[in-house]
Motif scaffolding. Structure first.
Motif, mmCIF file in Angstrom:
data_model
loop_
_atom_site.group_PDB
_atom_site.id
_atom_site.type_symbol
_atom_site.label_atom_id
_atom_site.label_comp_id
_atom_site.label_asym_id
_atom_site.label_seq_id
_atom_site.Cartn_x
_atom_site.Cartn_y
_atom_site.Cartn_z
ATOM 1 N N CYS A 119 0.864 -1.251 -0.038
ATOM 2 C CA CYS A 119 0.039 0.119 0.070
ATOM 3 C C CYS A 119 0.822 1.178 0.025
ATOM 4 N N ASP A 120 0.204 2.333 -0.489
ATOM 5 C CA ASP A 120 0.722 3.571 -0.483
ATOM 6 C C ASP A 120 0.940 4.131 0.814
ATOM 7 N N TYR A 121 1.571 5.068 1.230
ATOM 8 C CA TYR A 121 1.554 6.023 2.396
ATOM 9 C C TYR A 121 1.859 7.418 1.830
ATOM 10 N N GLY A 122 1.511 8.503 2.814
ATOM 11 C CA GLY A 122 1.663 9.796 2.191
ATOM 12 C C GLY A 122 2.667 10.405 3.322
ATOM 13 N N SER A 123 3.331 11.553 2.889
ATOM 14 C CA SER A 123 4.107 12.276 3.981
ATOM 15 C C SER A 123 3.763 13.563 4.035
ATOM 16 N N VAL A 124 4.158 14.532 5.088
ATOM 17 C CA VAL A 124 3.863 16.043 4.963
ATOM 18 C C VAL A 124 5.056 16.543 5.665
ATOM 19 N N ASN A 125 6.086 17.251 5.121
ATOM 20 C CA ASN A 125 7.313 17.648 5.571
ATOM 21 C C ASN A 125 8.002 16.609 6.284
ATOM 22 N N GLY A 126 7.999 15.301 5.679
ATOM 23 C CA GLY A 126 8.873 14.408 6.067
ATOM 24 C C GLY A 126 8.160 13.588 7.193
ATOM 25 N N LYS A 127 6.927 13.819 7.665
ATOM 26 C CA LYS A 127 6.149 13.035 8.543
ATOM 27 C C LYS A 127 5.248 12.056 7.934
ATOM 28 N N SER A 128 5.365 10.614 8.254
ATOM 29 C CA SER A 128 4.115 10.029 7.340
ATOM 30 C C SER A 128 3.035 10.108 8.070
ATOM 31 N N PHE A 129 1.858 9.801 6.911
ATOM 32 C CA PHE A 129 0.670 9.527 7.212
ATOM 33 C C PHE A 129 -0.073 8.242 6.356
ATOM 34 N N PHE A 130 -0.683 7.425 7.111
ATOM 35 C CA PHE A 130 -1.499 6.560 6.293
ATOM 36 C C PHE A 130 -3.070 6.604 5.890
ATOM 37 N N CYS A 131 -3.697 7.390 6.633
ATOM 38 C CA CYS A 131 -5.040 7.578 6.362
ATOM 39 C C CYS A 131 -5.229 8.882 5.843
ATOM 40 N N THR A 132 -5.164 9.904 6.823
ATOM 41 C CA THR A 132 -5.418 11.391 6.284
ATOM 42 C C THR A 132 -4.564 12.197 7.209
ATOM 43 N N PHE A 133 -4.279 13.586 6.513
ATOM 44 C CA PHE A 133 -3.501 14.688 6.883
ATOM 45 C C PHE A 133 -4.348 15.730 6.785
ATOM 46 N N GLY A 134 -4.619 16.612 7.474
ATOM 47 C CA GLY A 134 -5.468 17.786 7.266
ATOM 48 C C GLY A 134 -5.297 19.307 8.041
ATOM 49 N N VAL A 135 -5.550 20.083 7.691
ATOM 50 C CA VAL A 135 -5.271 21.288 8.414
ATOM 51 C C VAL A 135 -6.688 22.075 7.993
ATOM 52 N N GLY A 136 -7.025 22.925 9.148
ATOM 53 C CA GLY A 136 -8.424 23.606 9.179
ATOM 54 C C GLY A 136 -9.188 22.953 10.262
ATOM 55 N N PHE A 137 -10.764 22.924 9.926
ATOM 56 C CA PHE A 137 -11.293 22.548 11.134
ATOM 57 C C PHE A 137 -11.093 20.926 11.594
ATOM 58 N N ASP A 138 -10.681 19.957 10.628
ATOM 59 C CA ASP A 138 -10.439 18.787 11.285
ATOM 60 C C ASP A 138 -9.193 18.724 12.249
ATOM 61 N N ALA A 139 -8.349 19.700 11.897
ATOM 62 C CA ALA A 139 -7.057 19.960 12.881
ATOM 63 C C ALA A 139 -7.484 20.435 14.133
ATOM 64 N N ALA A 140 -8.449 21.394 14.166
ATOM 65 C CA ALA A 140 -9.090 22.007 15.466
ATOM 66 C C ALA A 140 -9.722 21.013 16.103
ATOM 67 N N VAL A 141 -10.508 19.993 15.460
ATOM 68 C CA VAL A 141 -11.176 18.983 16.423
ATOM 69 C C VAL A 141 -10.260 17.887 16.893
ATOM 70 N N SER A 142 -9.256 17.425 16.186
ATOM 71 C CA SER A 142 -8.078 16.386 16.822
ATOM 72 C C SER A 142 -7.475 17.004 17.886
ATOM 73 N N ASP A 143 -7.220 18.292 17.692
ATOM 74 C CA ASP A 143 -6.440 18.956 18.949
ATOM 75 C C ASP A 143 -7.225 19.088 20.233
ATOM 76 N N ALA A 144 -8.661 19.553 20.018
ATOM 77 C CA ALA A 144 -9.498 19.309 21.143
ATOM 78 C C ALA A 144 -9.890 17.839 21.808
ATOM 79 N N PHE A 145 -10.008 17.035 20.884
ATOM 80 C CA PHE A 145 -10.051 15.410 21.231
ATOM 81 C C PHE A 145 -8.790 15.101 21.983
#
Ligand SMILES: Nc1ncnc2c1ncn2[C@@H]1O[C@H](COP(=O)(O)OP(=O)(O)OP(=O)(O)O)[C@@H](O)[C@H]1O
Length: 332
Positions: free
Chosen positions: A129-155
């Motif tokens: 399977c593929d994976y993604g990276s953002v600024n060298g950090k790996s992600f396998f499902c999703t990476f995001g900025v905006g509302f979803d990031a605010a929810v993760s932070d609060a969670f």
């Protein structure tokens, strides 16, 4: 770790359990996994994580010590940590979904039931399977900025895990959220938008069957960037409904582009999330897809996504598992 299994020519598997993921009881999980997978010729050793980052350290050690596979029992955060250590190696990763959202497991059609998920691992059909990276950090499902990031932070800062806590946080963040401006450079295009969120998806959903990129697959060598444009509260809420039915691609507030790499720029550094775990990142976000780098045990019977049908089928199947657990509460 003992070398007994290697002498007997048995395959060695390291089971990594995150005790705090999700809300379920994991007592007895190690014994259950060992006894079920013994029939498949696997010798299972278990390690419990004690802190953030442990799963990476444990999976890396398993790869160095010649283990055949690693099983991550936890949510997307635990899988991210274990998988990050295995990319580019031949060590296979199995998933026992024990998290709050289980986005990756649900995308792969791995049942959110411990016994049923072990059957997938036992079938021994790994897929690159593929994976993604953002600024060298790996992600396998999703990476995001905006509302979803605010929810993760609060969670992550909250005391409780599980679906109820997630929904509570989402509603609270929604009431106070203001959209930001993003510039996305990809496929020779430049898009500048006021957006509610920008999600970069290797897999189709955030978790709990919320499909942010219903058509994403983990074997196409591409990432699906979903942009939810800024809208009024009602139209934005309707995107939420479309996420649950799998019809986001029909919503006028949503655009999706497929990329092998992209640059996302925002006005200031700030929160982001990687597979649901909050991180602080800069203004410039370089994302890239890494094709076929992770061997995952997936469901060989996985069916292509169909709006409405797939979400309803998942809901019915998961309700059946929940009812089963009421009658067999020993392992939740
Ligand atoms: N023993 C531990 N104590 C505290 N935190 C831990 C421990 N072991 C792992 N962690 C951290 O727990 C966090 C949450 O784990 P995980 O994402 O697997 O569960 P979840 O958030 O409930 O599920 P999901 O991501 O599917 O919503 C991860 O950041 C992980 O590093």
């Amino acid at each position: 770790m003992p070398n007994f299994a290697r002498c007997m020519n048995k395959k060695r598997c390291l089971l990594i359990i995150n005790p705090i993921s999700g809300t379920g009881n994991k007592r007895g999980l190690d014994a259950l996994v060992a006894s079920r997978l013994a029939d498949n010729g696997l010798t299972v050793e278990t390690a419990w994580t004690t802190a953030h980052g442990d799963a990476t350290r444990l999976a890396r050690r398993a790869a160095e010590e010649g283990f055949d596979s690693v099983i991550a029992a936890g949510g997307d955060g635990t899988i991210n940590e274990a998988a990050s250590a295995l990319c580019g190696s031949r060590v296979k990763l199995g998933i026992i979904p024990c998290g709050s959202g289980n986005g990756l497991a649900r995308h792969l059609d791995i049942p959110v039931d411990i016994r049923a998920s072990l059957e997938i691992i036992g079938r021994d059909c790994p897929v690159a399977c593929d994976y993604g990276s953002v600024n060298g950090k790996s992600f396998f499902c999703t990476f995001g900025v905006g509302f979803d990031a605010a929810v993760s932070d609060a969670f992550a800062r909250g005391k409780h895990r599980g679906l109820v806590s997630y929904v509570n946080n989402t509603i609270r963040q929604f009431v106070n959220y203001n959209a930001d401006e993003y510039t996305i450079r990809a496929n020779g295009q430049i898009i500048t938008e006021q957006a509610f969120l920008v999600a970069v998806c290797n897999a189709s959903q955030y978790g709990n069957n919320a499909y942010i990129a219903p058509r994403a697959t983990m074997t196409d060598g591409l990432l699906d960037i979903t942009i939810i444009h800024a809208g009024n509260p009602l139209s934005t809420m309707l995107v939420g409904v479309d996420m649950l039915t799998g019809y986001t691609y029909r919503n006028a507030l949503v655009d999706t582009i497929r990329v092998s790499s992209a640059t996302i720029e925002r006005k200031h550094p700030g929160p982001a999330h990687i597979d649901g775990e909050p991180v602080a990142l800069g203004e410039t976000l370089e994302v890239r897809c890494h094709p076929g780098q992770l061997w995952l045990y997936t469901n060989p019977d996985e069916r292509p996504f169909r709006p409405i049908i797939t979400p309803i089928a998942s809901m019915i199947r998961e309700a059946r598992y929940s009812i089963n657990r009421i009658f067999h509460p020993s392992l939740r």
